[in-house]
Scaffold this motif. Structure first.
Motif, mmCIF file in Angstrom:
data_model
loop_
_atom_site.group_PDB
_atom_site.id
_atom_site.type_symbol
_atom_site.label_atom_id
_atom_site.label_comp_id
_atom_site.label_asym_id
_atom_site.label_seq_id
_atom_site.Cartn_x
_atom_site.Cartn_y
_atom_site.Cartn_z
ATOM 1 N N VAL A 22 0.741 -1.153 -0.016
ATOM 2 C CA VAL A 22 0.021 0.039 0.003
ATOM 3 C C VAL A 22 0.884 1.271 -0.121
ATOM 4 O O VAL A 22 0.513 2.130 -0.750
ATOM 5 C CB VAL A 22 -1.093 0.105 1.281
ATOM 6 C CG1 VAL A 22 -1.715 1.338 1.343
ATOM 7 C CG2 VAL A 22 -2.019 -1.111 0.971
ATOM 8 N N VAL A 147 -5.792 9.415 3.565
ATOM 9 C CA VAL A 147 -5.765 7.919 3.299
ATOM 10 C C VAL A 147 -5.461 7.177 4.653
ATOM 11 O O VAL A 147 -4.935 7.889 5.522
ATOM 12 C CB VAL A 147 -4.562 7.645 2.360
ATOM 13 C CG1 VAL A 147 -4.776 8.440 1.193
ATOM 14 C CG2 VAL A 147 -3.219 8.333 2.778
ATOM 15 N N HIS A 148 -5.818 5.873 4.453
ATOM 16 C CA HIS A 148 -5.816 5.271 5.685
ATOM 17 C C HIS A 148 -5.094 3.814 5.339
ATOM 18 O O HIS A 148 -5.494 2.539 5.182
ATOM 19 C CB HIS A 148 -6.932 4.760 6.116
ATOM 20 C CG HIS A 148 -8.093 5.795 6.450
ATOM 21 N ND1 HIS A 148 -7.845 6.743 7.431
ATOM 22 C CD2 HIS A 148 -9.371 6.423 5.765
ATOM 23 C CE1 HIS A 148 -8.943 7.918 7.436
ATOM 24 N NE2 HIS A 148 -9.541 7.443 6.408
ATOM 25 N N PRO A 149 -3.605 3.634 5.381
ATOM 26 C CA PRO A 149 -2.894 2.823 4.619
ATOM 27 C C PRO A 149 -3.244 1.292 5.488
ATOM 28 O O PRO A 149 -3.401 0.346 4.913
ATOM 29 C CB PRO A 149 -1.467 3.203 4.767
ATOM 30 C CG PRO A 149 -1.498 4.730 4.965
ATOM 31 C CD PRO A 149 -2.725 4.824 5.708
ATOM 32 N N GLU A 152 -6.489 -0.032 4.050
ATOM 33 C CA GLU A 152 -6.267 -0.516 2.779
ATOM 34 C C GLU A 152 -5.634 -1.934 2.742
ATOM 35 O O GLU A 152 -5.519 -2.954 1.982
ATOM 36 C CB GLU A 152 -5.557 0.553 1.945
ATOM 37 C CG GLU A 152 -6.136 1.506 1.634
ATOM 38 C CD GLU A 152 -5.250 2.472 0.595
ATOM 39 O OE1 GLU A 152 -5.193 2.093 -0.244
ATOM 40 O OE2 GLU A 152 -5.271 3.807 0.813
#
Length: 269
Positions: A22, A147-149, A152
């Motif tokens: 990711v 974003v939310h690694p 993901e």
């Protein structure tokens, strides 16, 4: 896109490999670090895997001093580019009024402040378990393309703790869940810096008394309430004595102890 770098760890955990893939999408990131296990683990992993980072920690009356100290210590040890900033949420009457979606206004102020400091994409340490809670802050994040690694990568809280241990951060891995101090105030009671300072002091004193376990000092309409997990309920008399003393010193009313319940201060009509 950068080339994916798999974890250089004693045990190459599947979740670590997924997170590396990711992160490979990003040329650089600004990681919002609260001082809890999730964001600290994300920042450590990303930095060790070569992602250019700006690590941003926000301070306010709602952030415990020990969380800020933890961030500063790990930043020094890891060599992060750390920026410590205020968020300004206490200047926002929508936040101070403490509606049920207070976290939306908190995160709105946080992410807007970060966006004013860097052009890098903003990353949070949210994990899959957070999606099962009422999290208005995630709405603010979505509006700002945060974003939310870890989400993901399909990581749960247990996965995050396992990754922290594999990174050689056992103390971070075992940190209890510790939402911001404003979460201790019942919905509809205005957020006040003096109340949050009292909560921080009380919880620090209670932790020293009890030696561990989950506890919360709550500001409610009935007065100050302490919630304890089941393993600590036998210590309620000692807790009551300490809290009676602390409350008397600030002309507050101690309303007793009860079993810990997650999210107990969110009162929805």
């Amino acid at each position: 896109m950068r080339e994916a770098v798999l974890p250089r760890l004693p045990d190459a955990l599947p979740e670590g490999a997924a997170l590396a893939r990711v992160l490979a999408r990003f040329e650089a990131l600004a990681v919002a670090v609260s001082g809890g296990v999730d964001s600290l683990t994300l920042a450590t992993f990303a930095h060790r895997h070569g992602v250019p980072l700006t690590v941003i920690h926000a301070v306010s009356p709602a952030v415990p001093a020990e969380a800020t100290a933890r961030v500063r210590a790990l930043a020094a040890a890891e060599g992060w580019d750390l920026v410590v900033t205020g968020t300004g949420e206490f200047d926002d009457p929508r936040y101070r009024d403490n509606p049920v979606d207070r976290c939306y206004f908190c995160k709105t102020n946080l992410y807007d402040r970060i966006a004013g400091l860097t052009a890098r994409p903003i990353a949070s340490g949210a994990n899959l378990d957070d999606l099962g809670d009422y999290r208005p802050g995630l709405t603010a994040a979505a509006e700002r393309r945060v974003v939310h690694p870890m989400i993901e990568a399909g990581m749960t809280k247990a996965d995050v703790r396992a990754l922290a241990r594999a990174l050689g951060l056992p103390d971070i891995a075992e940190l209890p869940a510790q939402p911001c101090l404003a979460s201790r105030v019942e919905t509809g009671i205005a957020i006040d810096a003096a109340d949050l300072a009292f909560v921080e002091t009380a919880e620090r004193r209670l932790a020293a008394l009890l030696g561990g376990g989950t506890l919360r000092c709550r500001i409610t309409r009935e007065g100050v309430v302490v919630e304890l997990d089941e393993a600590l309920m036998g210590e309620a008399p000692g807790v009551a004595a300490l809290m009676t003393e602390l409350c008397a010193g600030e002309a507050r009313s101690f309303a007793g102890t009860r079993a810990y319940r997650r999210g107990a201060m969110f009162v929805r009509s």
